[in-house]
Design a protein around this motif. Structure first.
Motif, PDB file in Angstrom:
ATOM      1  N   ASN A 146       8.879  -1.454  -2.104  1.00 46.55           N
ATOM      2  CA  ASN A 146       8.023  -1.716  -3.274  1.00 46.55           C
ATOM      3  C   ASN A 146       7.860  -3.209  -3.562  1.00 46.55           C
ATOM      4  O   ASN A 146       7.611  -3.604  -4.708  1.00 46.55           O
ATOM      5  N   LYS A 147       8.005  -4.032  -2.518  1.00 50.91           N
ATOM      6  CA  LYS A 147       7.741  -5.467  -2.666  1.00 50.91           C
ATOM      7  C   LYS A 147       6.285  -5.699  -2.261  1.00 50.91           C
ATOM      8  O   LYS A 147       5.985  -6.237  -1.186  1.00 50.91           O
ATOM      9  N   ARG A 148       5.397  -5.275  -3.158  1.00 52.43           N
ATOM     10  CA  ARG A 148       3.983  -5.139  -2.825  1.00 52.43           C
ATOM     11  C   ARG A 148       3.312  -6.462  -2.463  1.00 52.43           C
ATOM     12  O   ARG A 148       2.608  -6.553  -1.447  1.00 52.43           O
ATOM     13  N   GLU A 149       3.506  -7.478  -3.282  1.00 49.83           N
ATOM     14  CA  GLU A 149       2.840  -8.762  -3.031  1.00 49.83           C
ATOM     15  C   GLU A 149       3.300  -9.377  -1.714  1.00 49.83           C
ATOM     16  O   GLU A 149       2.481  -9.896  -0.940  1.00 49.83           O
ATOM     17  N   GLU A 150       4.609  -9.315  -1.440  1.00 50.90           N
ATOM     18  CA  GLU A 150       5.122  -9.840  -0.172  1.00 50.90           C
ATOM     19  C   GLU A 150       4.570  -9.039   1.008  1.00 50.90           C
ATOM     20  O   GLU A 150       4.232  -9.602   2.054  1.00 50.90           O
ATOM     21  N   ALA A 151       4.468  -7.721   0.828  1.00 46.91           N
ATOM     22  CA  ALA A 151       3.923  -6.871   1.890  1.00 46.91           C
ATOM     23  C   ALA A 151       2.474  -7.237   2.184  1.00 46.91           C
ATOM     24  O   ALA A 151       2.060  -7.337   3.349  1.00 46.91           O
ATOM     25  N   ILE A 152       1.689  -7.469   1.121  1.00 48.21           N
ATOM     26  CA  ILE A 152       0.284  -7.841   1.292  1.00 48.21           C
ATOM     27  C   ILE A 152       0.175  -9.179   2.034  1.00 48.21           C
ATOM     28  O   ILE A 152      -0.606  -9.320   2.985  1.00 48.21           O
ATOM     29  N   ASN A 153       0.974 -10.155   1.625  1.00 51.51           N
ATOM     30  CA  ASN A 153       0.914 -11.476   2.263  1.00 51.51           C
ATOM     31  C   ASN A 153       1.298 -11.409   3.736  1.00 51.51           C
ATOM     32  O   ASN A 153       0.668 -12.057   4.585  1.00 51.51           O
ATOM     33  N   LEU A 175      -4.927   0.251   8.186  1.00 50.38           N
ATOM     34  CA  LEU A 175      -4.530   1.534   7.610  1.00 50.38           C
ATOM     35  C   LEU A 175      -3.327   1.342   6.683  1.00 50.38           C
ATOM     36  O   LEU A 175      -3.322   1.838   5.544  1.00 50.38           O
ATOM     37  N   LEU A 176      -2.330   0.608   7.169  1.00 47.73           N
ATOM     38  CA  LEU A 176      -1.143   0.347   6.344  1.00 47.73           C
ATOM     39  C   LEU A 176      -1.518  -0.427   5.074  1.00 47.73           C
ATOM     40  O   LEU A 176      -1.062  -0.096   3.970  1.00 47.73           O
ATOM     41  N   MET A 177      -2.388  -1.423   5.217  1.00 48.39           N
ATOM     42  CA  MET A 177      -2.794  -2.236   4.065  1.00 48.39           C
ATOM     43  C   MET A 177      -3.532  -1.390   3.024  1.00 48.39           C
ATOM     44  O   MET A 177      -3.388  -1.608   1.820  1.00 48.39           O
ATOM     45  N   GLY A 178      -4.304  -0.409   3.483  1.00 46.56           N
ATOM     46  CA  GLY A 178      -4.979   0.487   2.545  1.00 46.56           C
ATOM     47  C   GLY A 178      -3.989   1.188   1.638  1.00 46.56           C
ATOM     48  O   GLY A 178      -4.187   1.292   0.424  1.00 46.56           O
ATOM     49  N   HIS A 179      -2.878   1.626   2.220  1.00 43.42           N
ATOM     50  CA  HIS A 179      -1.845   2.313   1.431  1.00 43.42           C
ATOM     51  C   HIS A 179      -1.046   1.329   0.567  1.00 43.42           C
ATOM     52  O   HIS A 179      -0.584   1.707  -0.508  1.00 43.42           O
ATOM     53  N   ILE A 180      -0.900   0.110   1.022  1.00 41.25           N
ATOM     54  CA  ILE A 180      -0.197  -0.891   0.206  1.00 41.25           C
ATOM     55  C   ILE A 180      -1.032  -1.247  -1.029  1.00 41.25           C
ATOM     56  O   ILE A 180      -0.522  -1.308  -2.144  1.00 41.25           O
ATOM     57  N   TYR A 181      -2.330  -1.461  -0.826  1.00 42.82           N
ATOM     58  CA  TYR A 181      -3.212  -1.756  -1.971  1.00 42.82           C
ATOM     59  C   TYR A 181      -3.251  -0.567  -2.926  1.00 42.82           C
ATOM     60  O   TYR A 181      -3.091  -0.718  -4.133  1.00 42.82           O
ATOM     61  N   GLY A 182      -3.461   0.625  -2.363  1.00 49.43           N
ATOM     62  CA  GLY A 182      -3.413   1.868  -3.140  1.00 49.43           C
ATOM     63  C   GLY A 182      -4.226   1.813  -4.417  1.00 49.43           C
ATOM     64  O   GLY A 182      -5.252   1.145  -4.521  1.00 49.43           O
ATOM     65  N   MET A 183      -3.745   2.522  -5.432  1.00 45.99           N
ATOM     66  CA  MET A 183      -4.453   2.627  -6.710  1.00 45.99           C
ATOM     67  C   MET A 183      -4.366   1.348  -7.534  1.00 45.99           C
ATOM     68  O   MET A 183      -5.119   1.171  -8.482  1.00 45.99           O
ATOM     69  N   GLU A 184      -3.443   0.444  -7.164  1.00 45.48           N
ATOM     70  CA  GLU A 184      -3.337  -0.816  -7.912  1.00 45.48           C
ATOM     71  C   GLU A 184      -4.548  -1.714  -7.660  1.00 45.48           C
ATOM     72  O   GLU A 184      -4.904  -2.544  -8.489  1.00 45.48           O
ATOM     73  N   ASP A 185      -5.163  -1.565  -6.489  1.00 47.45           N
ATOM     74  CA  ASP A 185      -6.357  -2.361  -6.160  1.00 47.45           C
ATOM     75  C   ASP A 185      -7.324  -1.461  -5.381  1.00 47.45           C
ATOM     76  O   ASP A 185      -7.429  -1.558  -4.153  1.00 47.45           O
ATOM     77  N   PRO A 186      -8.045  -0.570  -6.088  1.00 44.66           N
ATOM     78  CA  PRO A 186      -8.894   0.433  -5.418  1.00 44.66           C
ATOM     79  C   PRO A 186      -9.953  -0.154  -4.494  1.00 44.66           C
ATOM     80  O   PRO A 186     -10.228   0.408  -3.437  1.00 44.66           O
ATOM     81  N   LEU A 187     -10.537  -1.304  -4.873  1.00 45.06           N
ATOM     82  CA  LEU A 187     -11.595  -1.890  -4.054  1.00 45.06           C
ATOM     83  C   LEU A 187     -11.050  -2.348  -2.710  1.00 45.06           C
ATOM     84  O   LEU A 187     -11.611  -2.031  -1.652  1.00 45.06           O
ATOM     85  N   LYS A 188      -9.929  -3.085  -2.720  1.00 44.15           N
ATOM     86  CA  LYS A 188      -9.337  -3.555  -1.461  1.00 44.15           C
ATOM     87  C   LYS A 188      -8.770  -2.392  -0.660  1.00 44.15           C
ATOM     88  O   LYS A 188      -8.781  -2.409   0.576  1.00 44.15           O
ATOM     89  N   CYS A 189      -8.256  -1.388  -1.359  1.00 49.02           N
ATOM     90  CA  CYS A 189      -7.774  -0.169  -0.691  1.00 49.02           C
ATOM     91  C   CYS A 189      -8.921   0.457   0.108  1.00 49.02           C
ATOM     92  O   CYS A 189      -8.776   0.771   1.296  1.00 49.02           O
ATOM     93  N   LYS A 190     -10.066   0.604  -0.539  1.00 47.47           N
ATOM     94  CA  LYS A 190     -11.229   1.201   0.116  1.00 47.47           C
ATOM     95  C   LYS A 190     -11.694   0.353   1.293  1.00 47.47           C
ATOM     96  O   LYS A 190     -11.985   0.874   2.381  1.00 47.47           O
ATOM     97  N   GLN A 191     -11.745  -0.960   1.110  1.00 49.14           N
ATOM     98  CA  GLN A 191     -12.191  -1.861   2.181  1.00 49.14           C
ATOM     99  C   GLN A 191     -11.267  -1.787   3.389  1.00 49.14           C
ATOM    100  O   GLN A 191     -11.721  -1.733   4.539  1.00 49.14           O
ATOM    101  N   ALA A 192      -9.957  -1.771   3.129  1.00 49.63           N
ATOM    102  CA  ALA A 192      -8.983  -1.713   4.225  1.00 49.63           C
ATOM    103  C   ALA A 192      -9.093  -0.392   4.985  1.00 49.63           C
ATOM    104  O   ALA A 192      -9.070  -0.374   6.225  1.00 49.63           O
ATOM    105  N   LEU A 193      -9.228   0.708   4.254  1.00 51.83           N
ATOM    106  CA  LEU A 193      -9.307   2.022   4.910  1.00 51.83           C
ATOM    107  C   LEU A 193     -10.618   2.184   5.669  1.00 51.83           C
ATOM    108  O   LEU A 193     -10.652   2.822   6.737  1.00 51.83           O
TER     109      LEU A 193
END
Length: 438
Positions: free
Chosen positions: A363-370, A391-409
């Motif tokens: 759950n270290k989301r920001e570090e995972a994104i970077n 695919l992994l980044m889509g799940h990391i962004y998830g509901m916290e950032d729906p737009l980036k989640c959608k773009q990644a997926l």
């Protein structure tokens, strides 16, 4: 004398009414000229003058309402159109205008009421059926299935053998969980076709009936029907109901260490076809990965202790060991060894990937994104690695950032990850809808 007075009174009344009609017509014609010239405010004044003389013509109220709509005053437009319907309840353009406004305002309750009123007063039976179909589709497309069903039932009462109405009713029954009812309705439809009907004509009905059995988890009857429907626009729909689809999604989830999601989908595949051996093999492999790696951990730690250098054998060992740690849900240790490996093998994509997974699981989301973005920015990244990390980044962004989640997926919808990315997109879209309705 009385007869003479009565005759004179009748003449005067008729004369007065004729004068009123003449005055109303004059103001109406003036209003029409201003409307044609797009001077809508002046046209409204002229229509109002006509109404003040005699409020008896639906067309005057209707066109006044049109002018209000053109100056974006929908409240007064609806008021005038409602008055038009009081004067003539079969003045169809007024129903259409009011329903269009309620549709635009998403005022579905009033939309439903005006459509029911329209149905009540529409005299042409063919137009009634068409109105039922249009309104059913409107609510069906908005997932308002109970509202849609109101109009299929009216349509069936009007025309019990109308195939389009019956089919919509069956689809709604499936959506509402009344699958046996859907099956009976589809059977009624199929009986209306001659024995020589082409498979293409029956495909959508076979699909809907197969889907009903599928949702009842009666796969023995569902799958043959779905195979009969497996043509044209139904091929992609049928594909998503087969064990192969669930297996491909499960296999891709395994790649990003989403084992619980993967196992659920594999159980689904095995439920559909108990002899689908690929699901059994992958499920067994996941269970072995999760539960039986602890004995090897000690040996990897001994071999990698205090290592410094660039020997690729050690890179292979780091990859194998971190994979074992992630499978065993030892995420802190996996992150520790990913960082140790990167200290020796700087910016190595496999190690960056493992580090991203470990951070995500912790759950270290920001570090995972970077870290994921660092991997994606590598100019030498392979297409498969890029899709996998997307695919992994889509799940990391998830509901916290729906737009980036959608773009990644969407970026992950390629090759072996197409189905899993589409499945994940549907999953997060559904979560978003559920969140909005709360």
């Amino acid at each position: 004398m009385r007869k003479l007075l009565l005759l004179l009174f009748t003449f005067l009344c008729g004369f007065t009414m004729a004068q009123e009609r003449s005055a109303v017509d004059l103001f109406f014609k003036n209003a029409e000229k201003f409307r044609a010239a797009k001077d809508y405010d002046r046209a409204i004044l002229e229509y109002s003058q006509a109404i003040s003389i005699a409020d008896s013509l639906a067309k005057v109220r209707y066109w006044k309402g049109v002018c209000y709509l053109l100056i974006k005053d929908s409240t007064n437009a609806v008021a005038d159109w409602n008055r038009a319907l009081e004067l003539d309840n079969n003045y169809i353009p007024a129903y259409l205008g009011i329903s269009n406004i309620y549709e635009a305002q998403k005022d579905f309750e009033n939309y439903k009421n005006i459509k029911l009123m329209w149905l009540k007063h529409e005299k042409d039976p063919i137009k009634k059926i068409k109105l039922c179909l249009e309104t059913t589709k409107f609510f069906y497309d908005k997932d308002m299935f109970e509202d849609a069903e109101v109009y299929t039932k009216v349509g069936i009462d009007l025309s019990p053998n109308d195939i389009d109405i019956l089919f919509l009713d069956a689809k709604i029954a499936n959506k509402l969980g009344r699958h046996q009812e859907a099956i009976l309705t589809i059977d009624k439809i199929i009986e209306m076709f001659p024995s020589y009907a082409k498979p293409q004509q029956l495909a959508k009905y076979k699909y809907e009936k197969g889907l009903a059995f599928y949702l009842l988890e009666d796969y023995e009857r569902a799958m043959p029907l779905l195979e009969e429907a497996n043509m044209g626009p139904f091929q992609s729909k049928v594909a998503k109901l087969k064990p192969d689809y669930y297996f491909s999604v499960a296999k891709a989830y395994e790649d990003i260490y989403e084992f619980e999601r993967s196992k659920d989908l594999l159980h689904k595949a095995m439920k559909i076809d108990s002899r689908y051996i690929k699901a059994n093999i992958l499920l067994a492999d996941i269970i072995v990965k999760e539960e039986n790696h602890h004995k090897g951990i000690h040996y990897f730690e001994l071999g990698l202790k205090d290592y410094q250098g660039k020997d690729k054998t050690y890179l292979y060992a780091y990859n194998e060991f971190i994979d074992i740690l992630l499978c065993s849900k030892k995420y802190e240790k996996a992150l520790e060894y990913a960082n140790k490996g990167l200290a020796n093998f700087n910016r190595t994509r496999s190690l960056l990937y493992y580090k991203t997974v470990a951070l995500f699981k912790l759950n270290k989301r920001e570090e995972a994104i970077n870290t994921g973005l660092e991997m994606q920015s590598d100019p030498n990244i392979t297409p498969q690695d890029y899709v996998k990390i997307s695919l992994l980044m889509g799940h990391i962004y998830g509901m916290e950032d729906p737009l980036k989640c959608k773009q990644a997926l969407q970026a992950a919808r390629k090759g072996p990850y197409f189905h899993v990315a589409s499945y994940s997109l549907d999953y997060y879209t559904m979560l978003s809808i559920d969140k909005q309705t709360l």
